[in-house]
Design an enzyme around this catalytic site. Structure first.
Site, PDB file in Angstrom:
ATOM      1  N   ASP A  54       0.930  -1.113   0.104  1.00 24.12           N
ATOM      2  CA  ASP A  54       0.185   0.281   0.030  1.00 24.12           C
ATOM      3  C   ASP A  54       0.812   1.054  -0.340  1.00 24.12           C
ATOM      4  O   ASP A  54       2.104   1.272  -0.893  1.00 24.12           O
ATOM      5  CB  ASP A  54      -0.579  -0.327   1.502  1.00 24.12           C
ATOM      6  CG  ASP A  54      -2.564   0.723   1.688  1.00 24.12           C
ATOM      7  OD1 ASP A  54      -2.488   1.484   0.207  1.00 24.12           O
ATOM      8  OD2 ASP A  54      -2.759   0.194   0.878  1.00 24.12           O
ATOM      9  N   HIS A  60      -2.918   2.623  -4.595  1.00 24.92           N
ATOM     10  CA  HIS A  60      -2.335   2.953  -3.400  1.00 24.92           C
ATOM     11  C   HIS A  60      -1.178   2.349  -3.825  1.00 24.92           C
ATOM     12  O   HIS A  60      -0.559   1.193  -3.803  1.00 24.92           O
ATOM     13  CB  HIS A  60      -3.011   1.780  -2.467  1.00 24.92           C
ATOM     14  CG  HIS A  60      -4.160   2.007  -2.442  1.00 24.92           C
ATOM     15  ND1 HIS A  60      -4.798   2.988  -1.377  1.00 24.92           N
ATOM     16  CD2 HIS A  60      -6.674   2.145  -2.487  1.00 24.92           C
ATOM     17  CE1 HIS A  60      -6.024   2.694  -0.552  1.00 24.92           C
ATOM     18  NE2 HIS A  60      -6.626   2.714  -1.587  1.00 24.92           N
ATOM     19  N   GLU A  62     -10.359   2.900  -5.028  1.00 24.33           N
ATOM     20  CA  GLU A  62     -10.185   3.477  -5.099  1.00 24.33           C
ATOM     21  C   GLU A  62      -8.540   4.132  -5.721  1.00 24.33           C
ATOM     22  O   GLU A  62      -8.206   4.895  -4.739  1.00 24.33           O
ATOM     23  CB  GLU A  62      -9.765   3.833  -3.131  1.00 24.33           C
ATOM     24  CG  GLU A  62     -10.765   3.623  -2.295  1.00 24.33           C
ATOM     25  CD  GLU A  62      -9.554   3.242  -0.430  1.00 24.33           C
ATOM     26  OE1 GLU A  62     -11.046   3.802   0.211  1.00 24.33           O
ATOM     27  OE2 GLU A  62      -9.142   3.152  -0.440  1.00 24.33           O
TER      28      GLU A  62
END
Length: 535
Positions: A201, A249, A313
């Site tokens: 991440d 990410h 995301e």
């Protein structure tokens, strides 16, 4: 003389009553069952007595040796009685055997009579799940267990769903190998069978990739350590699924290889743990070279048929939408929205996954991050398994995956996000971005089928509880956030709805929380579910 006769009659009557009580079904042997088995038959009759030096466990085949030793350890821990284990062909009061007539990979059967315990299962995994149930029988039936006795019972049990997972996030805060193993031990007690490891991440890249050693953060798992974790979990019949989050990410990737950034961002400084909202460039051939190498090494490390590739995301407006290379790619393909680049990006990545003989899992993203939403963010290939997660969007995800034929894992934020606070004013006390509450009762209310007709649930593989690590610094905080909610989620994944009951769950929870604490597990005390009474 009359007084003596009366006294003697009273004594005999008491003994008779006690004997009768000991020969009838004991409700206490259900007191700690978690998750609740799907079929339980209380039996009348004398209990089975464990006798050191005389009681033994026999098992049929090398595949059951670990189960036999596990069960022997359970009996010694609960009663103090040491029992021996014997290979196949020898007579013993406790028997472990494979029964091919039992349907399903985790279907087991326990029969306790005064003669002994017969544990059978369709597979070694099924027998291991049954051993965990025997542990809970002994835990709950404290009076009988204190006498080294096991009350008569028949349990015929199999899970509602075959995928029952918890996700740990060592990418945000690294978790040492022994801590991961400790967490696996707790998962095994409650019949979880999948551990998803979120390994990469913006805050770190936690897996060594030999072809690209610069990727690894200072704290990371060597490939030997990951093989050790996988083997430890496999003994307990838990599958480990790796997650590498792309195309968003990805700050940890871009810090090591800034040339993988979009064209307008290649000169910007990227700092792991501080920079956010960066993506690997969809129009950069080097992105696919590096990620293909990563997938190849992950496939060799993890026997699981799955690799989780994130897909959530992604900050497309700040990256692909402003990148000259990505805009040129859009023009070539006739795209009008930068999110459409997800299709060619994952077409290439998923081809690398297929070449390794694996399947991909992605977080399900829709055309809106809040209700209402109408369709997928982009057309997911048919062989992708999706995970529903966004708050309030699970019904839409369930409908779309059913319509398009995608397998679905249920991790709805309102029920299964175990990093959320459990009560008002509770932890986490840092990195709390205004998280909604996720109470124990609300977690228990999860019906993974969402009450839909059976044919609209057939594509649902199971459930997953997530422990995102932004506010989870160590394993003690991880278990505090997980338990007792992980008990509720375990029952949601295993137990059929007619056998589920909130008042029953609460009572069965208490001995389990006590036992977890005795094992050194940090848990949250759910005071709010108790009944306040005046003395």
């Amino acid at each position: 003389m009359k007084r003596i006769i009366i006294a003697l009659a009273l004594i005999l009557g008491t003994l008779a009553t006690e004997a009768q009580t000991r020969q009838t079904a004991s409700p206490d042997n259900l007191a700690a069952l978690m998750p609740m088995p799907n079929r339980v038959e209380q039996q009348k009759g004398r209990p089975f007595r464990l006798i050191e030096g005389r009681t033994a466990i026999s098992y049929a085949g090398d595949s059951l040796e670990f189960v036999a030793h596990t069960l022997a350890g359970i009996i010694e821990r609960r009663t103090g009685v040491r029992v021996s284990t014997e290979a196949q062909g020898k007579r013993a009061a406790i028997t472990l055997s494979i029964d091919s007539s039992l349907q399903g990979d985790e279907h087991y059967r326990i029969e306790v009579t005064h003669r002994g315990i017969a544990l059978s299962g369709s597979t070694a995994a099924a027998l291991f799940r049954g051993a965990m149930t025997i542990d809970q029988l002994l835990m709950g039936d404290i009076v009988a267990t204190a006498r080294n006795e096991v009350s008569p019972i028949v349990i015929d049990d199999a899970p509602r769903f075959g995928h029952r997972a918890i996700m740990l996030d060592p990418a945000r805060h690294f978790l040492p190998v022994e801590d991961v193993k400790f967490f696996i031990d707790q998962m095994a007690k409650y019949k979880y069978n999948v551990l998803q490891l979120h390994l990469t991440d913006d805050q770190g890249w936690r897996v060594a990739i030999h072809s690209h050693p610069r990727l690894a953060s200072p704290q990371h798992y060597t490939q030997e350590e990951l093989r050790d974790i996988v083997a430890y979990a496999a003994q307990r019949h838990i599958e480990v699924i790796p997650e590498v989050d792309i195309p968003g990410h990805t700050v940890a990737i871009l810090a090591a290889y800034p040339e993988l950034s979009c064209a307008h961002l290649t000169s910007d400084t990227v700092i792991v743990g501080k920079t956010t909202n960066r993506m690997v460039c969809a129009a950069n051939a080097k992105s696919y070279e590096v990620l293909t190498d990563v997938i190849g090494e992950l496939a060799a490390l993890f026997p699981s048929p799955y690799i989780h590739l994130g897909g959530d995301e992604a900050a497309v407006p700040a990256n692909w939408a402003q990148c000259e290379r990505c805009q040129a790619m859009m023009r070539e393909r006739g795209y009008t929205k930068a999110t459409e680049l997800m299709t060619p990006f994952f077409d290439r990545i998923l081809q690398a996954v297929r070449e390794q003989g694996k399947k991909a899992i992605l977080w399900c993203e829709l055309d809106n991050i809040y209700p209402p939403a109408n369709d997928y963010l982009f057309p997911y290939p048919k062989d992708v398994t999706l995970v529903t997660w966004r708050y309030g969007l699970t019904p839409t995800c369930q409908r779309l995956t059913h319509e398009h034929g995608h397998p679905l894992i249920m991790a709805p934020g309102e029920h299964a996000y175990l990093d959320y606070p459990q009560w008002r004013g509770d932890l986490p006390e840092f990195n709390n971005w205004g998280m909604p509450l996720s109470t124990l009762e609300n977690c228990y209310k999860l019906d993974p089928g969402y009450g839909r007709p059976a044919d609209e649930q057939s594509h649902i593989l199971g459930v997953m509880g997530t422990l995102w690590g932004e506010a989870i610094k160590d394993i003690n905080r991880a278990t505090y956030m997980a338990f007792p909610r992980a008990l509720a989620l375990a029952e949601a994944g295993w137990t059929e709805m007619p056998q589920r009951d909130w008042p029953s769950f609460k009572e069965r929870m208490y001995p389990n929380l006590t036992d977890l604490m005795k094992c050194g597990v940090s848990v949250r005390v759910p005071f709010e579910v108790g009944e306040r009474r005046r003395p």
